[in-house]
Enzyme design. Structure first.
Site, PDB file in Angstrom:
ATOM      1  N   GLY A 120       0.619  -1.175   0.111  1.00 29.64           N
ATOM      2  CA  GLY A 120      -0.073  -0.061   0.023  1.00 29.64           C
ATOM      3  C   GLY A 120       0.797   1.244  -0.015  1.00 29.64           C
ATOM      4  O   GLY A 120       2.243   1.084  -0.353  1.00 29.64           O
ATOM      5  N   LYS A 121       0.253   2.244   0.140  1.00 28.47           N
ATOM      6  CA  LYS A 121       1.075   3.596   0.207  1.00 28.47           C
ATOM      7  C   LYS A 121       1.829   3.680   1.268  1.00 28.47           C
ATOM      8  O   LYS A 121       2.857   4.225   1.464  1.00 28.47           O
ATOM      9  CB  LYS A 121       0.122   4.751   0.144  1.00 28.47           C
ATOM     10  CG  LYS A 121       0.278   5.708  -1.257  1.00 28.47           C
ATOM     11  CD  LYS A 121      -0.377   6.909  -1.249  1.00 28.47           C
ATOM     12  CE  LYS A 121      -1.590   7.166  -0.417  1.00 28.47           C
ATOM     13  NZ  LYS A 121      -2.646   7.683  -0.469  1.00 28.47           N
ATOM     14  N   GLU A 122       1.178   3.223   2.444  1.00 26.06           N
ATOM     15  CA  GLU A 122       2.089   3.227   3.893  1.00 26.06           C
ATOM     16  C   GLU A 122       2.708   1.978   4.199  1.00 26.06           C
ATOM     17  O   GLU A 122       3.796   1.978   5.090  1.00 26.06           O
ATOM     18  CB  GLU A 122       0.988   3.481   4.743  1.00 26.06           C
ATOM     19  CG  GLU A 122       0.510   5.082   5.074  1.00 26.06           C
ATOM     20  CD  GLU A 122      -1.019   4.955   5.289  1.00 26.06           C
ATOM     21  OE1 GLU A 122      -1.575   3.996   5.814  1.00 26.06           O
ATOM     22  OE2 GLU A 122      -1.636   6.032   5.134  1.00 26.06           O
ATOM     23  N   ASP A 251     -12.012   4.382   7.790  1.00 23.14           N
ATOM     24  CA  ASP A 251     -11.774   4.118   6.338  1.00 23.14           C
ATOM     25  C   ASP A 251     -12.488   2.866   6.129  1.00 23.14           C
ATOM     26  O   ASP A 251     -11.843   1.914   5.639  1.00 23.14           O
ATOM     27  CB  ASP A 251     -10.413   3.856   6.116  1.00 23.14           C
ATOM     28  CG  ASP A 251      -9.870   3.932   4.870  1.00 23.14           C
ATOM     29  OD1 ASP A 251     -10.721   4.336   3.959  1.00 23.14           O
ATOM     30  OD2 ASP A 251      -8.796   3.767   4.507  1.00 23.14           O
ATOM     31  N   ASN A 256     -11.114  -2.253   2.881  1.00 25.56           N
ATOM     32  CA  ASN A 256     -10.554  -2.623   3.900  1.00 25.56           C
ATOM     33  C   ASN A 256     -11.173  -3.488   4.721  1.00 25.56           C
ATOM     34  O   ASN A 256     -11.282  -3.858   6.028  1.00 25.56           O
ATOM     35  CB  ASN A 256     -10.370  -1.348   4.721  1.00 25.56           C
ATOM     36  CG  ASN A 256      -9.156  -0.565   4.317  1.00 25.56           C
ATOM     37  OD1 ASN A 256      -8.223  -1.181   3.741  1.00 25.56           O
ATOM     38  ND2 ASN A 256      -9.387   0.773   4.565  1.00 25.56           N
ATOM     39  N   ASP A 269      -7.243  -2.661   8.530  1.00 20.54           N
ATOM     40  CA  ASP A 269      -6.406  -1.395   8.461  1.00 20.54           C
ATOM     41  C   ASP A 269      -7.097  -0.339   9.330  1.00 20.54           C
ATOM     42  O   ASP A 269      -8.038   0.599   8.897  1.00 20.54           O
ATOM     43  CB  ASP A 269      -6.959  -0.961   6.860  1.00 20.54           C
ATOM     44  CG  ASP A 269      -5.860  -0.073   6.568  1.00 20.54           C
ATOM     45  OD1 ASP A 269      -4.995   0.267   7.002  1.00 20.54           O
ATOM     46  OD2 ASP A 269      -6.098   0.494   5.185  1.00 20.54           O
TER      47      ASP A 269
HETATM   48  N1  LIG Z   1      -3.796  -9.716   8.609  1.00 21.08           N
HETATM   49  C1  LIG Z   1      -3.820  -9.758   7.245  1.00 21.08           C
HETATM   50  N2  LIG Z   1      -3.877 -10.955   6.526  1.00 21.08           N
HETATM   51  C2  LIG Z   1      -3.484 -11.075   5.402  1.00 21.08           C
HETATM   52  N3  LIG Z   1      -3.549 -10.034   4.306  1.00 21.08           N
HETATM   53  C3  LIG Z   1      -3.893  -8.589   4.876  1.00 21.08           C
HETATM   54  C4  LIG Z   1      -3.651  -8.457   6.365  1.00 21.08           C
HETATM   55  N4  LIG Z   1      -3.659  -7.267   6.497  1.00 21.08           N
HETATM   56  C5  LIG Z   1      -3.460  -6.811   5.412  1.00 21.08           C
HETATM   57  N5  LIG Z   1      -3.427  -7.471   4.384  1.00 21.08           N
HETATM   58  C6  LIG Z   1      -3.396  -7.382   2.753  1.00 21.08           C
HETATM   59  O1  LIG Z   1      -2.446  -6.167   2.596  1.00 21.08           O
HETATM   60  C7  LIG Z   1      -3.439  -5.105   2.107  1.00 21.08           C
HETATM   61  C8  LIG Z   1      -3.132  -3.692   2.761  1.00 21.08           C
HETATM   62  O2  LIG Z   1      -3.277  -3.528   3.976  1.00 21.08           O
HETATM   63  P1  LIG Z   1      -4.006  -2.618   4.706  1.00 21.08           P
HETATM   64  O3  LIG Z   1      -3.933  -2.879   6.404  1.00 21.08           O
HETATM   65  O4  LIG Z   1      -5.325  -2.229   4.053  1.00 21.08           O
HETATM   66  O5  LIG Z   1      -2.936  -1.452   4.558  1.00 21.08           O
HETATM   67  P2  LIG Z   1      -2.886   0.147   3.893  1.00 21.08           P
HETATM   68  O6  LIG Z   1      -2.684   1.044   4.937  1.00 21.08           O
HETATM   69  O7  LIG Z   1      -1.803  -0.093   2.941  1.00 21.08           O
HETATM   70  O8  LIG Z   1      -4.247   0.174   3.111  1.00 21.08           O
HETATM   71  C9  LIG Z   1      -4.724  -5.475   2.450  1.00 21.08           C
HETATM   72  O9  LIG Z   1      -5.605  -5.227   1.361  1.00 21.08           O
HETATM   73  C10 LIG Z   1      -4.936  -6.866   2.348  1.00 21.08           C
HETATM   74  O10 LIG Z   1      -4.891  -7.586   0.892  1.00 21.08           O
HETATM   75 MG   LIG Z   2      -6.179  -0.451   3.296  1.00 19.34          MG
END
Ligand SMILES: Nc1ncnc2c1ncn2[C@@H]1O[C@H](COP(=O)(O)OP(=O)(O)O)[C@@H](O)[C@H]1O
Ligand SMILES: [Mg+2]
Length: 324
Positions: A120-122, A251, A256, A269
């Site tokens: 992701g971006k972060e 969000d 998410n 997220d």
């Molecule tokens: N606990 C997890 N198990 C499996 N995949 C995850 C998990 N957390 C995040 N992801 C994957 O990583 C991606 C980005 O995570 P996210 O928490 O949404 O971060 P961001 O802040 O970059 O949006 C999610 O869309 C998912 O595909």
């Molecule tokens: Mg996200």
């Protein structure tokens, strides 16, 4: 285990003392290190490009890094992810991040880091395993962004502003702790979120949601059999979060929310989630509910914002109890 952990703390803090200890030991280990060198040319290869990983060659880091090198195979280009991985590696694994991973390995939170599942971006999210072989998700927050990188070159080296890079990292670390605390707060009320398993600086470890090769799809990407049921469950999620955990997700989009055929929707997220007393909490809540209503309408439900808002604020939740 404890000894090694303390050694590590010392190493991170007291460079000089450790350097002495290391040089003594390294003499007796010389032979072994020599033998190992043939198998470990990754560090050397990193160095040739930018010099950015020069530090890994320093005596005191070298053996540490050798230690975790095997466990980072998937992301280091020895597996099937080769060409992506080198770029991922450059982007994600700076010195302090590698140290955080090392620390989490010593604390037996992480055993292996296997492959990236999303970026992701972060943050980048990696598939890994814990010492029992259980899959885990390792979310590694980027410690610099493009804008910052551009600015830092004008700041770094100017004595008046030393410490700026540090302050940026501090902010990232706080953000990660916020996500961890929000996760445990939501989990405490029985809400379906990944359980946080460990944290160190910019690295957050939690339950892995997915199968061997990929994470569960996002709610956005699937068409569910019974949208009403999913809608009701997510509306209750928002109600419990607000009324019981005193949190607003902030969000709450179908991007998410991951979807598992077995467990249903799982919310992720939560770094940006805020407590009720935050000045923008109500605005965020309305936005979250609006997103859910939009999802409902897209999936053929006849739902509307006013009613959904009323439900979130007034839903009877006496059956919801805090978990141990
Ligand atoms: N606990 C997890 N198990 C499996 N995949 C995850 C998990 N957390 C995040 N992801 C994957 O990583 C991606 C980005 O995570 P996210 O928490 O949404 O971060 P961001 O802040 O970059 O949006 C999610 O869309 C998912 O595909
Ligand atoms: Mg996200």
């Amino acid at each position: 285990m404890k000894d090694r952990k303390e050694n590590w703390d010392e190493l991170a803090i007291n460079k000089n003392r450790n350097r002495k200890g290391k040089s003594k030991r390294s003499k007796s280990k010389k032979k072994i290190n020599q033998d190992e060198r043939d198998d470990h040319d990754f560090i050397d290869s990193l160095e040739t490009s930018t010099g950015k990983y020069e530090w890994m060659k320093e005596k005191r880091y070298k053996s540490l890094f050798r230690d975790i090198e095997n466990k980072l195979q998937g992301v280091m280009g020895k597996g099937s992810f080769e060409w992506v991985d080198r770029r991922v590696f450059d982007q994600v694994f700076d010195r302090l991040t590698l140290m955080s991973i090392f620390k989490l390995m010593k604390n037996e939170v992480i055993d292996t880091v296997d492959f990236p599942v999303a970026r992701g971006k972060e943050a980048h999210v990696f598939h890994g395993t814990d010492p029992n072989g259980k899959p885990i998700a390792i979310k590694i927050f980027h410690t610099s962004n493009a804008v910052f990188k551009n600015l830092i070159q004008y700041i770094e080296g100017d004595r008046r502003f030393s410490g700026l890079r540090r302050r940026h990292r501090d902010l990232v670390d706080i953000w990660v702790r916020k996500e961890q605390r929000n996760l445990s707060r939501l989990a405490k009320w029985g809400l379906k979120v990944p359980q946080p398993l460990g944290i160190h600086k910019n690295v957050l470890v939690m339950d892995y949601l997915g199968n061997d090769t990929s994470p569960y799809p996002k709610l956005r990407e699937v068409s569910v059999e019974n949208p009403q049921e999913v809608y009701d469950e997510l509306l209750e999620f928002l109600a419990v979060a607000w009324q019981k955990a005193n949190l607003v997700h902030g969000d709450f989009s179908p991007f998410n929310i991951l979807w598992s055929d077995e467990v249903g929707p799982i919310v992720i997220d939560v770094g940006q989630a805020v407590i009720q007393t935050h000045p923008k909490a109500q605005e965020f809540l309305i936005r979250d509910v609006t997103r859910l209503v939009e999802w409902g309408n897209k999936n053929g439900l006849d739902v509307e914002l006013a009613e959904a808002m009323y439900e979130v604020l007034n839903m009877d939740l006496t059956h919801i109890v805090e978990q141990e």
